[in-house]
Design an enzyme around this catalytic site. Structure first.
Site, PDB file in Angstrom:
ATOM      1  N   ASP A 173       0.839  -1.194   0.000  1.00 33.59           N
ATOM      2  CA  ASP A 173       0.000   0.000   0.000  1.00 33.59           C
ATOM      3  C   ASP A 173       0.881   1.254   0.000  1.00 33.59           C
ATOM      4  O   ASP A 173       0.620   2.223  -0.712  1.00 33.59           O
ATOM      5  CB  ASP A 173      -0.889  -0.035   1.260  1.00 33.59           C
ATOM      6  N   HIS A 256      -5.206   2.915  -6.684  1.00 32.32           N
ATOM      7  CA  HIS A 256      -6.331   2.611  -5.794  1.00 32.32           C
ATOM      8  C   HIS A 256      -7.647   2.474  -6.565  1.00 32.32           C
ATOM      9  O   HIS A 256      -8.515   1.693  -6.161  1.00 32.32           O
ATOM     10  CB  HIS A 256      -6.463   3.645  -4.676  1.00 32.32           C
ATOM     11  N   HIS A 259      -7.524  -0.956  -7.790  1.00 29.39           N
ATOM     12  CA  HIS A 259      -7.798  -1.814  -6.625  1.00 29.39           C
ATOM     13  C   HIS A 259      -9.302  -1.894  -6.369  1.00 29.39           C
ATOM     14  O   HIS A 259      -9.856  -2.972  -6.162  1.00 29.39           O
ATOM     15  CB  HIS A 259      -7.087  -1.277  -5.378  1.00 29.39           C
ATOM     16  N   HIS A 273      -5.703  -5.817   0.859  1.00 24.93           N
ATOM     17  CA  HIS A 273      -5.807  -4.506   0.202  1.00 24.93           C
ATOM     18  C   HIS A 273      -4.489  -4.114  -0.484  1.00 24.93           C
ATOM     19  O   HIS A 273      -4.454  -3.821  -1.673  1.00 24.93           O
ATOM     20  CB  HIS A 273      -6.216  -3.476   1.265  1.00 24.93           C
TER      21      HIS A 273
HETATM   22 ZN    ZN Z   1      -4.596   1.916   0.457  1.00 31.28          ZN
END
Ligand code: ZN
Length: 369
Positions: A173, A256, A259, A273
């Protein structure tokens, strides 16, 4: 249109070994009675170690088990219990959902909140956001909070003792933070508090990237042994503080957004994540057409640190075009952070970038960089 830029952050970020046994020192600034919401796996330890510090300081604490999902019902239960004990402060100890429950309870009760993460896998601890779910586990709504947590306590002893996969997911991340902030800065897009990205936000994101590149690999090896080293501490500063605050001030972009699109693929539901964000980052770098050296630096790091590189590594057994066309479409949804890319991006562009990113990942998988 608002052109103002921002940096928003927890009031205090404190990092070190053994902070749990000193909990009262940090909460007592805000009052005498603490309501502590804990993940089940650590409840007894928090009662014992944290509880002793409250006894010693002459203060009072109630330790309550987190119900497992951050729902409005769960929040309301804690609100009532906190009111009954006349709590001065709310504390959350655990994973992202526990921390979001503590943040939300504190927000509704207008009380200060202390956040104590037990895993370093996402940006949740430092941000002014909570994700609320329905009782069936489906997404309910985002709760945008007027301020960030009052204190975030990063206890390196506990964070380094968590499974390595969570630690690596946090690094994944954090790896994307700089590239997303850079894209958002170039496009003068919106950061996470819907203001313009600040120079400081970009700078924090850059330090985040440099830190994980330099220390991430050796930190992961130390964490595998459950050890805290200076490299582990620096990496945790990057994954918990720099990544969260850097993203909030600097903004997110394609990584993101992709994602978020990938959450539509059932086979990837068990994926962390940060692991999905890493693949989103590869696709973003393809979209941006970055220099080869930059792409190779990122790929080399992903391999060395031990994060999944290809879609197969993420657990995908079959690439279904219709599924990934949907991912690409969702990634470009109105209001998602794809709008922060410095060039116009269509679902067709995203789909092409995803297929190319996976091909590139497979190509580099067996090449020494
Ligand atoms: Zn994140």
């Amino acid at each position: 249109m608002n052109t103002a830029k921002s940096v928003t952050s927890p009031r205090k970020f404190i990092i070190g070994k053994g902070l749990l046994s000193d909990l009262n020192t940090y909460t007592s600034v805000y009052g005498k009675k603490a309501y502590v919401i804990c993940d089940e796996f650590i409840l007894e330890r928090v009662k014992e170690e944290g509880g002793a510090s409250f006894d010693k300081g002459g203060n009072e604490a109630t330790f309550v088990k987190f119900g497992g999902e951050c729902t409005q019902e769960e929040i309301d239960t804690h609100r009532k219990a906190a009111t009954d004990m006349k709590a001065d402060i709310i504390v959350g100890v655990g994973g992202g959902k526990t921390l979001d429950t503590a943040k939300s309870t504190a927000y509704f009760e207008k009380l200060p909140v202390v956040i104590f993460p037990t895993i370093a896998s996402t940006d949740a601890p430092c941000t002014a956001l909570a994700v609320i779910y329905n009782t069936d586990g489906s997404f309910d709504r985002y709760l945008f909070l007027p301020s960030n947590p009052d204190i975030v306590l990063a206890d390196t002893t506990i964070l380094a003792g968590a499974p390595k996969r969570f630690f690596l997911a946090g690094i994944g991340d954090a790896l994307a933070t700089y590239f997303e902030a850079r894209a958002c800065y170039r496009s003068n897009g919106d950061n996470l508090v819907l203001m313009k990205p600040s120079w400081t936000g970009l700078g924090l994101a850059k330090l985040c990237y440099e830190t994980v590149l330099q220390y991430g690999e050796q930190a992961a090896l130390a964490v595998e042994q459950g050890m805290v080293t200076p490299a582990v501490e620096k990496t945790i500063e990057a994954t918990i503080y720099l990544s969260g605050v850097g993203a909030e001030a600097g903004g997110l972009a394609a990584a993101h957004a992709i994602h978020n699109g990938m959450t539509a693929v059932p086979e990837l539901h068990g994926v962390q994540h940060g692991e999905k964000v890493v693949f989103g980052l590869l696709a973003q770098l393809v979209l941006e057409d970055v220099p080869k050296e930059e792409l190779e630096t990122v790929i080399s790091f992903i391999k060395k640190v031990g994060l999944p590189l290809t879609l197969k590594d993420l657990g995908l057994t079959e690439f279904k075009e219709s599924e990934w066309r949907q991912v690409a479409k969702d990634a470009c949804a109105e209001g998602d952070t794809m709008g922060n890319m410095p060039l116009p991006v269509t679902p067709e562009d995203v789909y092409n970038a995803i297929v190319a990113a996976d091909a590139i990942a497979n190509h580099y998988k067996n090449i020494d960089l």
